[in-house]
Design an enzyme around this catalytic site. Structure first.
Site, short mmCIF file in Angstrom:
data_model
loop_
_atom_site.label_atom_id
_atom_site.label_comp_id
_atom_site.label_asym_id
_atom_site.label_seq_id
_atom_site.Cartn_x
_atom_site.Cartn_y
_atom_site.Cartn_z
N ASP A 169 30.04 -18.01 -13.72
CA ASP A 169 30.23 -19.35 -13.19
C ASP A 169 29.97 -19.40 -11.69
O ASP A 169 30.82 -19.83 -10.92
CB ASP A 169 31.68 -19.77 -13.52
CG ASP A 169 32.01 -21.17 -13.05
OD1 ASP A 169 31.13 -22.04 -13.11
OD2 ASP A 169 33.17 -21.38 -12.62
N GLU A 190 36.45 -10.45 -17.09
CA GLU A 190 36.37 -11.13 -18.38
C GLU A 190 35.20 -10.68 -19.23
O GLU A 190 34.41 -11.50 -19.70
CB GLU A 190 36.33 -12.65 -18.17
CG GLU A 190 37.61 -13.19 -17.59
CD GLU A 190 37.69 -14.72 -17.61
OE1 GLU A 190 36.77 -15.36 -18.15
OE2 GLU A 190 38.69 -15.25 -17.10
N TYR A 243 44.02 -20.39 -17.69
CA TYR A 243 43.80 -21.75 -17.17
C TYR A 243 44.52 -22.77 -18.03
O TYR A 243 43.92 -23.70 -18.55
CB TYR A 243 42.29 -22.03 -17.08
CG TYR A 243 41.65 -21.28 -15.93
CD1 TYR A 243 41.64 -21.83 -14.66
CD2 TYR A 243 41.10 -20.01 -16.13
CE1 TYR A 243 41.10 -21.14 -13.59
CE2 TYR A 243 40.55 -19.32 -15.06
CZ TYR A 243 40.54 -19.89 -13.79
OH TYR A 243 40.00 -19.20 -12.74
N GLU A 294 43.80 -14.83 -11.95
CA GLU A 294 43.19 -16.15 -11.72
C GLU A 294 44.09 -17.20 -12.35
O GLU A 294 44.64 -16.98 -13.43
CB GLU A 294 41.81 -16.28 -12.39
CG GLU A 294 40.69 -15.55 -11.71
CD GLU A 294 39.33 -15.76 -12.40
OE1 GLU A 294 39.12 -16.82 -13.03
OE2 GLU A 294 38.51 -14.84 -12.30
C1 GCB Z 1 37.11 -17.72 -14.91
C2 GCB Z 1 36.10 -16.89 -14.25
C3 GCB Z 1 35.58 -17.50 -12.95
C4 GCB Z 1 35.38 -18.99 -13.13
C5 GCB Z 1 36.71 -19.63 -13.47
C6 GCB Z 1 36.58 -21.14 -13.71
O1 GCB Z 1 37.83 -17.28 -15.76
O2 GCB Z 1 36.52 -15.56 -14.03
O3 GCB Z 1 34.39 -16.87 -12.58
O4 GCB Z 1 34.80 -19.60 -12.02
O5 GCB Z 1 37.21 -19.04 -14.64
O6 GCB Z 1 36.77 -21.91 -12.79
O7 GCB Z 1 36.24 -21.51 -14.83
#
Ligand code: GCB
Length: 648
Positions: free
Chosen positions: A203, A447, A500, A536
């Protein structure tokens, strides 16, 4: 595969598997070493020919680039993508050509006792280098330095200048790091003939070019090639184990001195290896964990050889921080004290320059980190410039140093060819960064599809290899809470997990976070009994978008989501959670996609490094965490404006 795709890969196919040779000491000036930076404007051309091979067919490296066609001015260091007005260059895939004429000091070309080295900080992704039309080196991998000894070339004729040509290909394959694929669109009713795009599973924008300093430096012909330092502490005495590698002669003397910050010699030794002992050593402490964090000694190495003309010396000075690292079932210890990572994930990313190195940006970022009260970051998702790590050493910002192993999701990317390359990249990364006290852990990947059956063998081998390269640091890889099985986790020292909640699932339902996050931590800890870092978490916020009650993409939602995470983190950090790294420090550019609004907006700062509301929330939290986790002696306390004990 379509012939144009093979052509776009070019020499990648025949040059894989280059062995790791020699050291990769950062080029520093010393009484025996000079350096010449090749910053500024280079000549540039992208090879837009259909098979991307015109540059090789016409041998553009044989004569000045301007003689084989039009050139552009291209700044170095910088990505080439965003500096121009050409949409096709922005998304170009294939070979680009850089060239620079350099005038050399006379001594470099006439003194045969001088060794002249060309060093390229990084070239994304595959690079071939010629000097005066002669091939000198190739390198695979876009984030680590490589070098060529060009002494013979520049010392063989009457020339006092040399022409450096670098061809760089940003094509990614299932076996590169990061991996990618070329997709050929063959439906001629929809796409022009020969149309192809590059697909990736990460990403961020695949910026390319000469991203870091390119320079020339000298050493004597017998020289200090590498130094490895590891440190320990025994009842207040600092222990500095060193090993020095010399090239050019087998007959030499080595003298080693360790100096403190006042310039006083505190220990000395001789020979290729040994242990220096420093009574009452000043330890290297992370920022906000001590009144005097980041104490650095200087290890001065002097190599002397006898030549027909008399003795010749080479000098190299390495900054050394004395500290220990230890991981238990539920703690991460630095100098024997529990360390809690409160920090960020970053990207090397900014307007115009893309991933290009820039001192002003770097200093701004460190000022923001310190303002925030962050004591750590992860080099998501690739190794950062060496200058970044040097500042971490100086300021006490702890680093989880990550390889470019991001987006490893295709089954093909788990075969031997990929593994072999990944092992080599870890070798290059450890070789470059092993002496930084700030680096406290290696991360081999982010990941990866660690639930695929071959992932078990792959990560077992990769992690064992990394530990063998550097037994002094723990190793992790970063996983995702969604994965049902994790075949790599049994081999890591610390579990790093991304999640997330209420962003990619249960959109808008902030109320589910406490339960889901607590379940995540409990499951991982029950299964592995290893310390956990929330590596994260975050939410996108478009600066200036406000809505209360909060809705997604407003600054209020980003803040509220972080707060929900913090409640659980505060509970679990009493037990086995040893850190939290927000995603992300700043907004950053990605490929174009309907779910990305001019890039990823999960930054707590904008791409221009201005704070969103969440930055103030985190600042308040991080200073509080610093004061909770380390209580300075009363005499050393001072109020920060928010009432914390530390100065901002
Ligand atoms: C993740 C990734 C990261 C992305 C982020 C997102 O899990 O490790 O590279 O930018 O999520 O914002 O989706």
């Amino acid at each position: 595969m379509h012939p144009a795709a093979w052509a776009a890969l070019g020499p990648l196919l025949w040059a894989c598997g280059l062995a790791l040779r020699g050291g990769m000491l950062y080029p520093r000036e010393s009484p025996s070493r000079e350096r010449k930076e090749l910053h500024g404007l280079w000549s540039f051309r992208a090879d837009f020919s259909e098979n991307r091979q015109r540059g090789f067919e016409q041998r553009w490296y044989r004569s000045p680039l301007r003689e084989s066609g039009p050139t552009l001015d291209m700044p170095v260091p910088s990505s080439f993508n965003d500096v121009g007005q050409d949409r096709q260059l922005r998304s170009f895939v294939g070979w680009v050509w850089y060239e620079r004429e350099v005038t050399l000091p006379q001594r470099w070309t006439q003194d045969l006792g001088t060794r002249v080295v060309l060093r390229i900080g990084s070239a994304h992704y595959y690079a071939i280098v010629w000097v005066n039309g002669v091939h000198v080196v190739e390198h695979e991998g876009g984030h680590l330095p490589f070098e060529a000894d060009i002494s013979k070339l520049v010392q063989s004729g009457p020339l006092s200048s040399c022409r450096i040509t670098i061809a760089i290909n940003n094509t990614l394959t299932p076996h590169t790091l990061p991996p990618g694929t070329i997709l050929h669109k063959t439906d001629t009713s929809k796409y022009p003939k020969g149309y192809f795009v590059q697909n990736t599973n990460f990403d961020f924008f695949n910026y390319a070019g000469l991203h870091r300093p390119v320079l020339l430096y000298t050493t004597p012909t017998t020289y200090i090639d590498d130094i490895t330092v590891t440190t320990g502490v025994d009842q207040g005495t600092g222990l500095v184990d060193y090993q020095i590698f010399v090239q050019g002669s087998e007959h030499f003397q080595l003298e080693v001195r360790l100096l403190d910050q006042e310039g006083k010699v505190v220990a000395q030794g001789t020979g290729c290896r040994g242990q220096l002992q420093v009574p009452n050593a000043h330890l290297w402490w992370p920022y906000l964990m001590h009144e005097h964090p980041a104490y650095l000694y200087s290890l001065e190495v002097r190599l002397t050889t006898q030549t027909a003309a008399g003795p010749v010396s080479d000098f190299y000075t390495l900054p050394v921080g004395i500290r220990t690292i230890e991981v238990t079932e539920h703690q991460f210890l630095i100098n024997g004290k529990p360390f809690y990572f409160h920090g960020v994930n970053k990207h090397e990313d900014a307007d115009i320059r893309g991933r290009g190195f820039d001192w002003a940006l770097l200093v701004k970022d460190f000022n923001l980190l310190r303002w925030l009260g962050a004591n750590a970051f992860r080099t998501s998702h690739y190794p950062y410039a060496e200058e970044v790590l040097q500042l971490c050493d100086r300021y006490g910002i702890v680093v989880i140093d990550e390889s470019p192993g991001v987006g490893i999701v295709l089954a093909q990317s788990y075969g031997n060819q990929s593994l072999q390359h990944h092992l080599e990249v870890m070798g290059e990364l450890v070789r470059r960064d092993k002496n930084h006290p700030a680096v406290v852990m290696w991360s081999v990947a982010n990941e990866p599809a660690s639930f695929l059956p071959p992932a078990g063998y792959y990560f077992k081998t990769l992690i064992a290899h990394t530990k063998a390269l550097d037994p002094s640091r723990p190793v992790t890889f970063v996983t995702n809470s969604n994965y049902e099985a994790d075949l790599g986790a049994p081999y890591v020292d610390v579990i790093c997990v991304n999640s997330y909640y209420s962003w990619y699932h249960d959109y808008g339902h902030l109320e589910v976070i406490p339960l889901q996050l607590a379940t995540q931590f409990e499951n991982w800890y029950r299964t592995y009994q290893k310390p956990i870092i929330q590596s994260e978490y975050g939410a996108g916020a478009i600066p200036g978008f406000h809505q209360d009650p909060p809705v997604m993409f407003s600054e209020e939602y980003q803040k509220a989501l972080l707060q929900q995470y913090h409640m659980v983190l505060d509970e679990k950090r009493k037990n086995y959670v040893v850190g939290e790294l927000v995603w992300n420090f700043a907004d950053f550019m990605t490929d174009q996609a309907p779910q990305r609004v001019m890039g990823n907006k999960k930054g707590i700062f904008t791409r221009q490094r201005q704070p969103k509301a969440a930055a103030f929330l985190l600042r308040e939290r991080y200073w509080r965490l610093a004061n909770d986790t380390w209580r300075p002696p009363a005499a050393g306390r001072s109020q920060c404006p928010e009432g914390g004990l530390f100065h901002v």
